[in-house]
Design a protein around this motif. Structure first.
Motif, PDB file in Angstrom:
ATOM      1  N   GLU A 346       0.836  -1.184   0.000  1.00  0.00           N
ATOM      2  CA  GLU A 346       0.000   0.000   0.000  1.00  0.00           C
ATOM      3  C   GLU A 346       0.879   1.245   0.000  1.00  0.00           C
ATOM      4  O   GLU A 346       2.068   1.182   0.335  1.00  0.00           O
ATOM      5  N   THR A 347       0.290   2.375  -0.355  1.00  0.00           N
ATOM      6  CA  THR A 347       1.097   3.595  -0.464  1.00  0.00           C
ATOM      7  C   THR A 347       1.642   4.058   0.877  1.00  0.00           C
ATOM      8  O   THR A 347       2.581   4.854   0.914  1.00  0.00           O
ATOM      9  N   THR A 348       1.076   3.576   1.977  1.00  0.00           N
ATOM     10  CA  THR A 348       1.604   3.935   3.291  1.00  0.00           C
ATOM     11  C   THR A 348       2.705   2.984   3.768  1.00  0.00           C
ATOM     12  O   THR A 348       3.172   3.102   4.902  1.00  0.00           O
ATOM     13  N   GLU A 349       3.108   2.061   2.918  1.00  0.00           N
ATOM     14  CA  GLU A 349       4.182   1.128   3.282  1.00  0.00           C
ATOM     15  C   GLU A 349       5.469   1.872   3.615  1.00  0.00           C
ATOM     16  O   GLU A 349       6.208   1.489   4.517  1.00  0.00           O
ATOM     17  N   TYR A 350       5.747   2.931   2.902  1.00  0.00           N
ATOM     18  CA  TYR A 350       7.006   3.672   3.006  1.00  0.00           C
ATOM     19  C   TYR A 350       6.702   5.103   3.444  1.00  0.00           C
ATOM     20  O   TYR A 350       5.538   5.524   3.540  1.00  0.00           O
ATOM     21  N   ALA A 351       7.741   5.881   3.697  1.00  0.00           N
ATOM     22  CA  ALA A 351       7.573   7.293   4.037  1.00  0.00           C
ATOM     23  C   ALA A 351       8.870   8.027   3.749  1.00  0.00           C
ATOM     24  O   ALA A 351       9.968   7.479   3.923  1.00  0.00           O
ATOM     25  N   GLY A 352       8.759   9.264   3.308  1.00  0.00           N
ATOM     26  CA  GLY A 352       9.927  10.096   3.062  1.00  0.00           C
ATOM     27  C   GLY A 352       9.503  11.540   2.868  1.00  0.00           C
ATOM     28  O   GLY A 352       8.311  11.862   2.845  1.00  0.00           O
ATOM     29  N   TYR A 353      10.500  12.414   2.700  1.00  0.00           N
ATOM     30  CA  TYR A 353      10.245  13.850   2.699  1.00  0.00           C
ATOM     31  C   TYR A 353      11.221  14.580   1.785  1.00  0.00           C
ATOM     32  O   TYR A 353      12.310  14.080   1.484  1.00  0.00           O
ATOM     33  N   THR A 354      10.836  15.792   1.429  1.00  0.00           N
ATOM     34  CA  THR A 354      11.783  16.768   0.886  1.00  0.00           C
ATOM     35  C   THR A 354      11.525  18.108   1.561  1.00  0.00           C
ATOM     36  O   THR A 354      10.384  18.575   1.615  1.00  0.00           O
ATOM     37  N   LEU A 355      12.590  18.689   2.102  1.00  0.00           N
ATOM     38  CA  LEU A 355      12.523  20.037   2.656  1.00  0.00           C
ATOM     39  C   LEU A 355      12.834  21.019   1.538  1.00  0.00           C
ATOM     40  O   LEU A 355      13.822  20.844   0.821  1.00  0.00           O
ATOM     41  N   VAL A 356      12.017  22.057   1.411  1.00  0.00           N
ATOM     42  CA  VAL A 356      12.262  23.084   0.402  1.00  0.00           C
ATOM     43  C   VAL A 356      12.288  24.440   1.102  1.00  0.00           C
ATOM     44  O   VAL A 356      11.251  24.915   1.594  1.00  0.00           O
ATOM     45  N   ALA A 357      13.467  25.039   1.191  1.00  0.00           N
ATOM     46  CA  ALA A 357      13.623  26.365   1.772  1.00  0.00           C
ATOM     47  C   ALA A 357      13.549  27.392   0.650  1.00  0.00           C
ATOM     48  O   ALA A 357      14.311  27.318  -0.317  1.00  0.00           O
ATOM     49  N   ASP A 358      12.634  28.343   0.790  1.00  0.00           N
ATOM     50  CA  ASP A 358      12.365  29.315  -0.273  1.00  0.00           C
ATOM     51  C   ASP A 358      12.594  30.732   0.259  1.00  0.00           C
ATOM     52  O   ASP A 358      11.712  31.317   0.908  1.00  0.00           O
ATOM     53  N   PRO A 359      13.768  31.310   0.016  1.00  0.00           N
ATOM     54  CA  PRO A 359      14.050  32.660   0.525  1.00  0.00           C
ATOM     55  C   PRO A 359      13.077  33.717   0.016  1.00  0.00           C
ATOM     56  O   PRO A 359      12.690  34.623   0.767  1.00  0.00           O
ATOM     57  N   ALA A 360      12.684  33.623  -1.234  1.00  0.00           N
ATOM     58  CA  ALA A 360      11.787  34.634  -1.805  1.00  0.00           C
ATOM     59  C   ALA A 360      10.439  34.650  -1.090  1.00  0.00           C
ATOM     60  O   ALA A 360       9.820  35.705  -0.916  1.00  0.00           O
ATOM     61  N   GLN A 361       9.963  33.474  -0.657  1.00  0.00           N
ATOM     62  CA  GLN A 361       8.675  33.368   0.021  1.00  0.00           C
ATOM     63  C   GLN A 361       8.808  33.396   1.550  1.00  0.00           C
ATOM     64  O   GLN A 361       7.795  33.428   2.255  1.00  0.00           O
ATOM     65  N   GLY A 362      10.056  33.357   2.057  1.00  0.00           N
ATOM     66  CA  GLY A 362      10.253  33.295   3.504  1.00  0.00           C
ATOM     67  C   GLY A 362       9.622  32.060   4.112  1.00  0.00           C
ATOM     68  O   GLY A 362       9.019  32.107   5.187  1.00  0.00           O
ATOM     69  N   ARG A 363       9.789  30.918   3.443  1.00  0.00           N
ATOM     70  CA  ARG A 363       9.019  29.723   3.776  1.00  0.00           C
ATOM     71  C   ARG A 363       9.892  28.475   3.760  1.00  0.00           C
ATOM     72  O   ARG A 363      10.789  28.335   2.931  1.00  0.00           O
ATOM     73  N   LEU A 364       9.574  27.568   4.686  1.00  0.00           N
ATOM     74  CA  LEU A 364      10.126  26.218   4.653  1.00  0.00           C
ATOM     75  C   LEU A 364       8.968  25.265   4.413  1.00  0.00           C
ATOM     76  O   LEU A 364       8.047  25.169   5.229  1.00  0.00           O
ATOM     77  N   ALA A 365       8.986  24.565   3.299  1.00  0.00           N
ATOM     78  CA  ALA A 365       7.957  23.578   2.983  1.00  0.00           C
ATOM     79  C   ALA A 365       8.500  22.196   3.308  1.00  0.00           C
ATOM     80  O   ALA A 365       9.651  21.876   2.999  1.00  0.00           O
ATOM     81  N   VAL A 366       7.665  21.373   3.945  1.00  0.00           N
ATOM     82  CA  VAL A 366       8.007  19.985   4.256  1.00  0.00           C
ATOM     83  C   VAL A 366       7.028  19.122   3.486  1.00  0.00           C
ATOM     84  O   VAL A 366       5.865  18.988   3.859  1.00  0.00           O
ATOM     85  N   LEU A 367       7.513  18.566   2.404  1.00  0.00           N
ATOM     86  CA  LEU A 367       6.685  17.784   1.483  1.00  0.00           C
ATOM     87  C   LEU A 367       6.888  16.306   1.788  1.00  0.00           C
ATOM     88  O   LEU A 367       8.016  15.811   1.754  1.00  0.00           O
ATOM     89  N   GLY A 368       5.802  15.597   2.122  1.00  0.00           N
ATOM     90  CA  GLY A 368       5.920  14.200   2.509  1.00  0.00           C
ATOM     91  C   GLY A 368       5.207  13.266   1.556  1.00  0.00           C
ATOM     92  O   GLY A 368       4.304  13.671   0.824  1.00  0.00           O
ATOM     93  N   TYR A 369       5.623  12.003   1.566  1.00  0.00           N
ATOM     94  CA  TYR A 369       4.934  10.982   0.769  1.00  0.00           C
ATOM     95  C   TYR A 369       4.771   9.718   1.607  1.00  0.00           C
ATOM     96  O   TYR A 369       5.480   9.499   2.587  1.00  0.00           O
ATOM     97  N   GLY A 370       3.819   8.888   1.212  1.00  0.00           N
ATOM     98  CA  GLY A 370       3.554   7.660   1.949  1.00  0.00           C
ATOM     99  C   GLY A 370       2.920   7.953   3.295  1.00  0.00           C
ATOM    100  O   GLY A 370       1.984   8.750   3.393  1.00  0.00           O
ATOM    101  N   ALA A 371       3.434   7.337   4.351  1.00  0.00           N
ATOM    102  CA  ALA A 371       2.907   7.527   5.696  1.00  0.00           C
ATOM    103  C   ALA A 371       3.467   8.819   6.284  1.00  0.00           C
ATOM    104  O   ALA A 371       4.212   8.831   7.268  1.00  0.00           O
ATOM    105  N   ALA A 372       3.103   9.928   5.658  1.00  0.00           N
ATOM    106  CA  ALA A 372       3.613  11.241   6.036  1.00  0.00           C
ATOM    107  C   ALA A 372       2.598  12.299   5.618  1.00  0.00           C
ATOM    108  O   ALA A 372       1.835  12.096   4.675  1.00  0.00           O
ATOM    109  N   THR A 373       2.610  13.421   6.308  1.00  0.00           N
ATOM    110  CA  THR A 373       1.749  14.537   5.923  1.00  0.00           C
ATOM    111  C   THR A 373       2.183  15.050   4.555  1.00  0.00           C
ATOM    112  O   THR A 373       3.373  15.309   4.344  1.00  0.00           O
TER     113      THR A 373
END
Length: 385
Positions: A346-373
């Motif tokens: 199932e798609t929740t079998e695994y989990a991982g992330y990518t952090l994206v720091a965006d200086p122009a937006q003043g934002r840190l995005a935490v993008l998750g897949y699988g058993a993750a937000t």
């Protein structure tokens, strides 16, 4: 039998760990969102997997060879994406519960999976399971099955071979990587003395003692001394603090966090933790009064097998979920993972992330897949131009 989407699938042959096309298809929405969030040359992104707990054998609801498969799929389908600048494993590559030759082979497998020709830097951290102490704990005579340098010779050696990964030494597992105004600082929360008694038994079980020691803290302070004009994201295996703001390590988590706070305040002073055990005493001066336009903004880790975020003063803690399969009904399964009802295929079998720091937006995005937000976004400080 397990399920993937609406299709029944059998487990691959128990020893087949090659990336699965169905996983690549399932990750297509994640990849598309990553494209929308990243802008090469403008954002700084780090793909992260943690706590794979690779061990021999197949289990449809728990640790097993799927740990290596998740690692290979992470590299093939996440780290390889054009918007990703670098990638990391934040520790517990292996479960550390098998005889030394088996666990050593597993570490080698994980490093080989990371060493794909992506032309991107990577970092692999040491987790508290990566010294094979779980195996030692269950032996009648608890002799150390790994030598002092087993992990370093296999994993840290691979980290430090990379010219893009900067470091002052190869002693402690500390390194850093700059992507524009963002500095990713990697530390070692399994910094425990390797000492054996006359029976070959360790003085400190690495699995049960998360720590940082004076040599590493001094090297971290040295890196911070040359961090003008940087927004710093620190990455390690264990959380320095708990959500209740108490020490998250057995030794010196709070001490290191307070050094980070001193950096953010551009302060000078003396670190003196008055530790009862000499192995973990720290007594050293620091002076960050000359630092300009820099701040430690986040601490990112795994270890707890949950997702959690909290602030301690101006440092955001981000605890990431384990990639290791944790299904319902297992004693070690956290409540967070039980709610996902994770199963092989199932798609929740695994989990991982990518952090994206965006200086122009003043934002840190935490993008998750699988058993993750799927996506969390936080405001983030960046140096003024």
């Amino acid at each position: 039998m397990a399920f993937f989407g609406s299709k029944k699938v059998s487990p691959t042959s128990d020893l087949d760990t090659s990336p699965r096309p169905r996983v690549a298809s399932a990750l297509a929405p994640f990849q598309q969102q990553l494209v929308q969030l990243t802008r090469p040359g403008e954002t700084a992104s780090l793909a992260i997997i943690t706590d794979t707990h690779y061990k021999a054998g197949f289990d449809p609801t728990f640790y097993g060879i799927n740990g290596l498969q998740h690692t290979k799929e992470f590299v093939a389908d996440v780290a390889s994406q054009p918007g990703v600048d670098a990638y990391a494993h934040l520790g517990d590559l292996i479960d550390g519960s098998e005889p030394a030759p088996v666990s050593i082979a597993h570490l080698q497998d994980c490093v080989a999976a990371f060493q794909q020709p992506l032309n991107k830097p990577f970092y692999i951290a040491k987790g508290n399971h990566d010294d094979n102490d779980k195996f030692d704990e269950h032996q009648t005579v608890r002799r150390a099955s790994f030598t002092a340098n087993t992990f370093n010779d296999i994993v840290l050696a691979a980290d430090y071979k990379q010219p893009a990964l900067q470091r002052f030494s190869q002693k402690y597992g500390v390194a850093w990587l700059d992507v524009g105004p963002v500095r990713f600082l990697f530390i070692n929360t399994s910094d425990v003395p390797y000492e054996l008694n006359r029976f070959g038994i360790k003085k400190y079980d690495v699995k049960l003692n998360l720590a940082v020691r004076t040599g590493q803290v001094a090297e971290i302070a040295q890196i911070l001394q040359m961090s003008d004009n940087k927004s710093i994201i620190v990455c390690g295996h264990g959380n320095l603090l708990k959500a209740n703001h108490k020490d998250g390590l057995h030794y010196n988590g709070r001490t290191l966090h307070e050094l980070f706070r001193a950096f953010n305040l551009h302060a000078r002073g003396q670190v003196n933790n008055h530790a009862k055990k000499a192995d973990f005493q720290i007594d050293m001066p620091f002076d960050f009064t000359h630092i300009r336009n820099a701040r430690i903004t986040a601490y990112v880790c795994g270890h707890r097998h949950i997702e959690q975020t909290f602030l301690d003063h101006d440092i955001r803690y981000l605890l990431l979920n384990c990639s290791a399969l944790m299904g319902k009904g297992h004693q070690l399964t956290t409540g967070y993972n039980a709610r996902w009802d994770r199963r092989y295929g199932e798609t929740t079998e695994y989990a991982g992330y990518t952090l994206v720091a965006d200086p122009a937006q003043g934002r840190l995005a935490v993008l998750g897949y699988g058993a993750a937000t799927p996506l969390r976004e936080f405001s983030m400080w960046f140096p003024k131009k």
